[in-house]
Design an enzyme around this catalytic site. Sequence first.
Site, PDB file in Angstrom:
ATOM      1  N   LYS A 178       2.100  -3.045   6.522  1.00  0.00           N
ATOM      2  CA  LYS A 178       2.345  -2.946   5.088  1.00  0.00           C
ATOM      3  C   LYS A 178       3.786  -2.512   4.803  1.00  0.00           C
ATOM      4  O   LYS A 178       4.391  -2.926   3.808  1.00  0.00           O
ATOM      5  CB  LYS A 178       1.354  -1.979   4.447  1.00  0.00           C
ATOM      6  N   TYR A 200      -2.129  -0.912  10.110  1.00  0.00           N
ATOM      7  CA  TYR A 200      -2.062  -1.155   8.669  1.00  0.00           C
ATOM      8  C   TYR A 200      -0.788  -0.548   8.089  1.00  0.00           C
ATOM      9  O   TYR A 200      -0.055  -1.200   7.327  1.00  0.00           O
ATOM     10  CB  TYR A 200      -3.299  -0.540   8.016  1.00  0.00           C
ATOM     11  N   SER A 232       0.848  -1.197   0.000  1.00  0.00           N
ATOM     12  CA  SER A 232       0.000   0.000   0.000  1.00  0.00           C
ATOM     13  C   SER A 232       0.877   1.237   0.000  1.00  0.00           C
ATOM     14  O   SER A 232       1.993   1.224   0.536  1.00  0.00           O
ATOM     15  CB  SER A 232      -0.902   0.028   1.232  1.00  0.00           C
TER      16      SER A 232
END
Length: 263
Positions: free
Chosen positions: A161, A157, A144
């Site tokens: 990532k 997150y 991401s």
Amino acid sequence: MDMGLAGKVAVVTGGSVGIGLAVAEGLAAEGAHLVLAARNADRLKKEAERLAAAFKVRVFPVAGDVGTAEGCKALIGAVQDTFGGADILINNAGTGSNETIMEAPDEAWQSYWELHVMAAVRLARGLVPGMRARGGGVILHNASICAVQPLWYEPIYNVTKAALMMFSKTLSTEVVGDNIRVNCINPGLILTPDWVNTAKKLTSETGGHWEAYLQGVADEFAPIKRFGTPEELANFFVFLCSDKASYSVGSTYFVDGGMLKTL
């Protein structure tokens, strides 16, 4: 353009919806056989049957959670039993988060670590030996833009990532000698069902319109002023899987409509 993927075997995690499904469809259109992994067994079976019928390739669904060691083991076993190994691995399974560092418990961190990082580690350990035996392969990690340009409301997150991106780089140096190319893709705003569902939920509480909300997000973050489609992103995945990307090794590519603010 012939991408040289006909007859290859591709494993796609998170393959029943959104980006994973679009990548699977792009690979099937090039003649690749598929092993699709996802948690929703009914949706997975339906999409597997659709892709097999539409593109005349073999599509084997494996329902399970790659965020667990058991789920990864089952997927690896299914690949071996069905095709004798794989040529392509797309580590796509993942989901967003919403928390603060001060409030998120250890369990939340561990859950995302298992899904975003350890799934990639376990599947590499399980599938790389087969790729070596087949003469090489391709591994792609769907990370991401948040791995390098974090959003404030999803620290777990962002962190996991970023770890996936580093794992991709590290793995690439270990297996390049086996003719296995490893790369990472960092998407920006991609219009997945998760984005639509979130927008509908937020606007239902405020009386706004979900499409206008998403346009506002695009206007704020993406110079291109729109979300990308899963199919647009999938085209890039398919290219990196192909012989046309034979010199692409150990890199991270941003497909983000100009969202990244740094060089």
